[in-house]
Design an enzyme around this catalytic site. Structure first.
Site, PDB file in Angstrom:
ATOM      1  N   ASP A 136      74.278  34.583  48.964  1.00  0.00           N
ATOM      2  CA  ASP A 136      72.824  34.499  48.882  1.00  0.00           C
ATOM      3  C   ASP A 136      72.448  33.479  47.823  1.00  0.00           C
ATOM      4  O   ASP A 136      72.950  33.522  46.692  1.00  0.00           O
ATOM      5  CB  ASP A 136      72.247  35.872  48.504  1.00  0.00           C
ATOM      6  CG  ASP A 136      71.183  36.333  49.482  1.00  0.00           C
ATOM      7  OD1 ASP A 136      70.306  35.522  49.794  1.00  0.00           O
ATOM      8  OD2 ASP A 136      71.240  37.487  49.929  1.00  0.00           O
TER       9      ASP A 136
ATOM     10  N   ASP B 292      67.296  32.387  50.189  1.00  0.00           N
ATOM     11  CA  ASP B 292      66.211  33.347  50.050  1.00  0.00           C
ATOM     12  C   ASP B 292      64.861  32.638  49.942  1.00  0.00           C
ATOM     13  O   ASP B 292      64.706  31.714  49.131  1.00  0.00           O
ATOM     14  CB  ASP B 292      66.478  34.194  48.794  1.00  0.00           C
ATOM     15  CG  ASP B 292      65.526  35.353  48.646  1.00  0.00           C
ATOM     16  OD1 ASP B 292      65.590  36.289  49.465  1.00  0.00           O
ATOM     17  OD2 ASP B 292      64.708  35.325  47.697  1.00  0.00           O
TER      18      ASP B 292
ATOM     19  N   GLU C 151      65.815  31.676  54.888  1.00  0.00           N
ATOM     20  CA  GLU C 151      64.809  32.720  55.104  1.00  0.00           C
ATOM     21  C   GLU C 151      63.438  32.075  54.933  1.00  0.00           C
ATOM     22  O   GLU C 151      63.105  31.579  53.861  1.00  0.00           O
ATOM     23  CB  GLU C 151      64.988  33.859  54.105  1.00  0.00           C
ATOM     24  CG  GLU C 151      63.985  34.981  54.325  1.00  0.00           C
ATOM     25  CD  GLU C 151      63.929  35.967  53.171  1.00  0.00           C
ATOM     26  OE1 GLU C 151      63.638  37.154  53.410  1.00  0.00           O
ATOM     27  OE2 GLU C 151      64.160  35.548  52.011  1.00  0.00           O
TER      28      GLU C 151
ATOM     29  N   HIS D 282      68.400  43.951  54.615  1.00  0.00           N
ATOM     30  CA  HIS D 282      68.137  44.743  53.418  1.00  0.00           C
ATOM     31  C   HIS D 282      66.650  44.874  53.115  1.00  0.00           C
ATOM     32  O   HIS D 282      66.271  45.694  52.266  1.00  0.00           O
ATOM     33  CB  HIS D 282      68.838  44.110  52.220  1.00  0.00           C
ATOM     34  CG  HIS D 282      68.303  42.754  51.877  1.00  0.00           C
ATOM     35  ND1 HIS D 282      68.500  41.645  52.672  1.00  0.00           N
ATOM     36  CD2 HIS D 282      67.543  42.323  50.827  1.00  0.00           C
ATOM     37  CE1 HIS D 282      67.902  40.602  52.137  1.00  0.00           C
ATOM     38  NE2 HIS D 282      67.308  40.980  51.015  1.00  0.00           N
ATOM     39  N   ASP D 283      65.804  44.093  53.776  1.00  0.00           N
ATOM     40  CA  ASP D 283      64.359  44.123  53.536  1.00  0.00           C
ATOM     41  C   ASP D 283      63.581  44.853  54.621  1.00  0.00           C
ATOM     42  O   ASP D 283      62.347  44.892  54.565  1.00  0.00           O
ATOM     43  CB  ASP D 283      63.809  42.699  53.432  1.00  0.00           C
ATOM     44  CG  ASP D 283      64.076  42.061  52.085  1.00  0.00           C
ATOM     45  OD1 ASP D 283      64.231  42.807  51.099  1.00  0.00           O
ATOM     46  OD2 ASP D 283      64.145  40.816  52.017  1.00  0.00           O
TER      47      ASP D 283
END
Length: 567
Positions: free
Chosen positions: A110, A211, A265, A341-342
């Site tokens: 990440d 991210d 993302e 995870h979100d």
């Protein structure tokens, strides 16, 4: 009416390993704890690496393991080149890299560079106005009325500005107040980030998941935003004026000439913008994560409180999938996901976590692994893990959830959390972050200690050990699908054609490549459904039922039945 994509041009030059890969996301804090402190760690991942190998996945996307105070569970980084001692050390990370590479599994890290932690050395130097670091972040004096410099709203609710006593100025944070935004306008900031990325690539990482990378460019002057249906100020910090310049520079300085996987993302990006961000004619990224389908049940306002907050329409999902499959058929590349995870657990959100949990978990896996593009599987989905009942707010850890619950209670004059309990159960990011359920022992086999986050109460029934020995194993179904995808390029590079686009319950499509054609039929409902697919016959490749519907052209599918044919 059928809807089809244009035939893709799949030359040998167009084929790449990351297009043909199946990606598995690990959220380290919740994967497996090796030392009994209640927090997942790198050695815990090493201990379970055979689980990944058995599943057949090709890439591990590792959520942040960098040094962090964990205000946002690791997405607030205080040192990009150190491993957080909660997770181990660099030696542990290198052993994990080697264990995965020995099994032909690649590692994607990440990359969180829109912001850092306020405990990062750069921020500490910036707040002290040390030479060269004064403008590493966005610092502003108060507005004329003494308040924040502008009216932008945070993704986590509330204002995007916090006052710093030491510097006597406000600093910008699009997320938590402990996540100050880096100032990408400063050339030295970019140079430091590129140097850090090169450092990790030289250590053997195989790519980056970036991210919120389309937030790194802000409108100069940081003007007030217009209040809208979603988030005030978004037009000034999403897909900003220099975003393409910054990403092209990143490509030139870091990624060019390297055979790596990149996925950005990018909330608020449409197909045309996706084409600009990806490929040799764009900014050089491999693919992006779009969010359109994540808005199916809330239209962009995830914390907008309304009575039908769990309702969504399959026809909207079909419209999204068809449009993106067609739109990126010749330019760009699709990344296919339903959860991470979100997001809430996919079987609770898009399936049925009650009577048809197993069937719908398999159906969702079938959906993900038969679409063109690169599929992403989130930890626990391969056994059908579900959302949690958050009985009390003090069980919740996620800062996003806590902030928004407090705002909702104030806005709607709610005194009792129980009035919002169902809403939190459906929306909270913590649903995806509960520990992986390995077996039916204490704490689901995740830890010998006290888990950092509540373990789902259903762990005695839903766990890896039980699922892998069950006759109706979700894991085995996922593994069969991964094997099928590896064997047949049609599921990776196929020409997508939507069938029955207006059907309220059946999602059906074909994939075609050269002389091969497959038919995927999915019943997204808890009742039997009969449809005519117009195909005279076909050979069954995979199904989630022991006695599947096979009498083409007319099929009567059981609740949440998923079938794949060669036709």
């Amino acid at each position: 009416m059928n809807e089809s994509a244009q035939t893709p041009d799949r030359t040998s030059e167009d084929r790449t390993w990351w297009k043909e890969a199946v990606v598995y996301q690990i959220y380290p804090k919740s994967f497996n704890d090796s030392d009994g402190d209640g927090v997942g760690d790198i050695q815990g991942i090493i201990d379970r690496v055979d689980h990944l190998d058995d599943l057949g996945i090709d890439v591990v996307w590792l959520s942040p393991v960098y040094a962090s105070p964990h205000a946002d569970n690791g997405y607030d980084i205080s040192d990009y080149r150190s491993i957080d001692d909660r997770f181990g050390d660099m030696d542990d990370w290198e052993r994990l890299r080697d264990e995965l590479h020995a099994r032909d599994i690649k590692v994607v890290m990440d990359l969180v560079v829109n912001h850092t932690s306020d405990e990062h050395e750069w921020f500490e130097k910036s707040r002290r106005r040390e030479d060269g670091y004064e403008d590493y972040y966005y610092w502003r004096d108060p507005a004329e009325d003494g308040g924040p410099p502008n009216n932008w709203e945070s993704f986590f609710g509330g204002e995007t500005w916090s006052w710093d006593e030491q510097r006597q100025q406000y600093y910008l944070h699009l997320f938590d107040e402990k996540q100050p935004d880096l100032n990408w306008e400063h050339p030295q900031v970019r140079e430091d980030i590129y140097e850090m990325m090169n450092w990790w690539l030289e250590k053997g990482v195989d790519g980056f998941r970036m991210d919120v990378i389309n937030l790194i460019s802000k409108t100069r002057g940081l003007p007030d935003g217009e209040a809208g249906d979603w988030q005030t100020g978004v037009e000034h910090f999403m897909n900003g004026p220099r975003i393409h310049e910054f990403l092209q520079e990143m490509y030139d300085e870091v990624l060019a000439g390297r055979d790596v996987m990149t996925v950005g993302e990018m909330p608020g990006v449409d197909i045309d913008e996706a084409k600009q961000y990806t490929g040799a004619d764009g900014d050089g990224l491999g693919m992006i994560f779009t969010f359109e389908h994540m808005n199916l049940d809330h239209d962009g306002g995830r914390w907008d409180l309304h009575e039908d907050y769990e309702a969504w329409d399959l026809r909207d999902l079909k419209e999204f999938v068809g449009r993106w499959q067609r739109g990126l058929a010749e330019e760009g590349w699709n990344s296919n996901y339903l959860g991470n995870h979100d997001q809430p657990r996919i079987v609770s959100r898009f399936g049925d976590d009650g009577q048809y949990r197993v069937e719908s978990a398999k159906l969702l896996g079938t959906f993900l692994l038969t679409l063109s593009g690169t599929p992403y599987v989130y930890q626990g989905d391969e056994i059908g893990m579900t959302n949690v009942d958050w009985e009390h707010l003090d069980e919740v850890v996620d800062v996003d959830t806590i902030n928004h619950v407090e705002l909702l209670m104030a806005e709607h004059d709610i005194d009792d959390y129980q009035e919002l309990r169902g809403f939190v159960n459906a929306r909270s990011r913590d649903n995806a972050r509960t520990p992986v359920q390995w077996d039916d022992s204490d704490s689901a086999g995740f830890t010998d200690g006290e888990p950092w986050l509540k373990v789902n109460d259903n762990y005695t029934e839903i766990n890896v050990a039980a699922d892998r020995t069950a006759d109706d194993s979700v894991f085995e179904h996922y593994r069969d699908l991964v094997d099928l995808r590896h064997e047949r390029d049609v599921f990776v590079y196929g020409e997508f054609e939507m069938l029955l686009p207006d059907h309220e319950h059946i999602f059906a499509f074909t994939q075609s490549l050269d002389d091969e054609r497959v038919l995927v039929v999915l019943n997204f409902s808890d009742e039997p459904r009969t449809v005519d697919l117009g195909e005279s016959d076909g050979r069954l490749l995979v199904s989630n039922y022991d006695d599947p519907a096979t009498d083409l052209p007319t099929l009567t599918l059981a609740p949440f039945e998923a079938t794949v044919f060669e036709v």
